[in-house]
Design an enzyme around this catalytic site. Structure first.
Site: not given
Length: 521
Positions: A294, A328
């Site tokens: 993430d 991400h």
């Protein structure tokens, strides 16, 4: 070459080698302490361990040719006692629960003492930090987080309000809520150093946290290090891996430093952010390596009633000499930023193979205190980043995230629910092998982005660029080799912009009040 000491304890130090390199040095340097060879380094931010307390040291760095390139003197801090957790009953065999024995050593440690966890495997649930103490994980020490259902203590969520002595013990996605205690938890702790070459392991595999059974029994993933209302905390040198969720999560903290830390999680592990400072001030993150599933670093400041009625912004946050990969976002601001974020500097960092590089995300409903201002990104190198720059004011999070109120591109009345984007500066940023777009900035029509300044930015696209969505919002089509995309900006200044390989025009700007443009194509 200039050397600077970033932190000192009785047994360790962090040195920054200032020579123009980003994260990794161009050659290997040999470390000498008081004339004795103590290994080598090729990192700009380097940890030194196994030092003696209350002692003068001369640090010298020699290049590959043997010549001394830089030196600096320092004096380690004094120390009152050293407590070994084995003496308190910890086995270090990896089978028995060693939590109570390690916690006993922490609680028994006198002010300015040190608790040492020697090599071995220690299975633990949750450990609580104590003020005015030092905790060292020696090389070869592995803490294994035992998060089986029913074994973790619960931190009750207390709303931070006007009431004296009230503060949030737990927060999930910015909302105060009950949550499981982290492997290391600090509640109001001050003057703590957590350091060493040891490893903190969240579990043997992702199945420990992400199996269907654990999803149902443990809906709120615990952190690895959770700090709330702490001051003067330093984290140095540790290796974190297999984190159940956000790895390091400080809330309402001040004077926080995180140096030379490595956080490694599988690329497909959801919500395993690296470091998420929430409503914190005076934060320094330097020399850290991230590879995870993430955002590598996500700066937050809460959401909902508490954050909007009693805002505690994130402020004066410095991030430098870090290497982010496989996440991400490299550095993200948002989306839980109802208290606002200001005075953030990110410089001298490398991003590789992240979906987005520098990412800001918010939405209608975050509130008028959601002000993002005085943000500087400088001297950044990116490689294989899908979209290097993203600012999305239509982020479709939460149950109402796709509602007309959040997603309409028509101007709505600006009111107490409307966020505000201030001045953002991007300088000396060089990107290769991009895929989707060079930049995607979409402000609100009723409250435009105040100022975007881009200077000396170079963009190159991958030969096999793949199409994709540049931002998580409704109504956006897939893009590929898109240039700089801007919507709803008051002032846009583009100087020294060099874009090569885009499939359309270099700049696609609409509803921008003033454009100052100097672009090479």
């Amino acid at each position: 070459m200039e050397l600077a000491i970033l932190i000192l304890t009785a047994g360790s130090a962090v040195v920054e080698i200032k020579c123009g390199s980003i994260y990794r040095l161009e050659e290997v340097y040999t470390i000498f302490l008081n004339g004795e060879e103590r290994g080598t380094t090729q990192k700009v931010v380097t940890s030194l361990f196994n030092l003696s307390p209350d002692r003068d040291y001369l640090l010298q760095l020699a290049g590959e040719d043997g010549s001394i390139r830089g030196e600096i003197s320092f004096h380690t801090k004094p120390e009152t006692a050293v407590l070994n957790v084995r003496d308190f009953g910890a086995s270090g065999e990896g089978e028995r629960d060693d939590t109570v024995f390690i916690q006993a050593a922490i609680m028994a440690c006198p002010p300015e003492g040190r608790v040492v966890i020697p090599p071995g495997k220690y299975r633990v649930t949750s450990l609580f930090l104590k003020s005015n103490s030092n905790l060292e994980l020696e090389e070869g020490a592995v803490l294994i987080y035992d998060g089986r259902p029913g074994r973790l203590p619960i931190l009750p969520g207390l709303l931070s309000g006007k009431e004296e002595n009230s503060f949030a013990l737990g927060s999930w996605e910015g909302e105060a809520a009950d949550m499981y205690a982290a492997l290391f938890t600090g509640c109001g702790a001050e003057n703590v150093n957590l350091y060493g070459k040891g490893e903190i392991l969240g579990g043997a595999s992702m199945e420990d946290w992400w199996s269907e059974e654990n999803r149902q029994s443990s809906p709120h993933r615990p952190r690895m290090l959770f700090l709330t209302h702490c001051k003067h905390i330093r984290v140095q040198g540790l290796h974190f891996s297999m984190c159940p969720s956000w790895c390091i999560h400080p809330c309402f903290c001040s004077d926080l430093g995180i140096y030379d830390v490595e956080i490694i999680n599988p690329e497909d592990s959801p919500n395993t952010d690296g470091i998420n400072p929430e409503s914190c001030e005076d934060v320094e993150i330097a020399g850290c390596h991230f590879s995870l599933g993430d955002d590598c670093i996500a700066i937050k400041s809460g959401k909902g009633r508490r954050a909007q009625e009693n805002p505690v912004p994130g402020s004066h946050i410095q991030i430098r000499q870090c290497f982010m990969e496989n996440g991400h976002g490299g550095v993200t601001i948002g989306s839980e930023i109802s208290s606002g974020v200001h005075h953030v500097t990110v410089r001298d960092c490398c991003f590789r193979n992240t979906d987005r590089g520098l990412r800001i995300k918010t939405r209608r409903g975050r509130g008028k205190s959601c002000v993002v201002d005085a943000v500087l990104f400088e001297n950044i190198h990116m490689e294989q980043v899908d979209t290097p720059f993203v600012l999305n004011c239509f982020y479709f999070c939460e149950p109402d995230g796709r509602s007309d109120y959040v997603q309409t591109k028509e101007a709505l009345p600006a009111d107490e629910r409307t966020p505000n984007m201030g001045e953002l500066v991007f300088r000396h940023i060089y990107c290769t092998d991009c895929h989707i777009a060079a930049a995607f900035f979409y402000g609100l029509p009723e409250k435009k982005i105040k100022s975007v300044i881009m200077e000396d930015v170079r963009i190159r696209y991958a030969k096999d660029a793949r199409p994709g969505l540049p931002a998580m919002m409704c109504g956006v089509e897939k893009m590929c080799r898109k240039g700089l995309f801007f919507r709803n900006v008051e002032r846009l200044c583009l100087k020294g912009i060099d874009i090569r390989g885009q499939e359309s025009e270099a700049i696609d700007a609409a509803d921008v009040d003033v454009i100052i443009r100097e672009v090479q194509e």
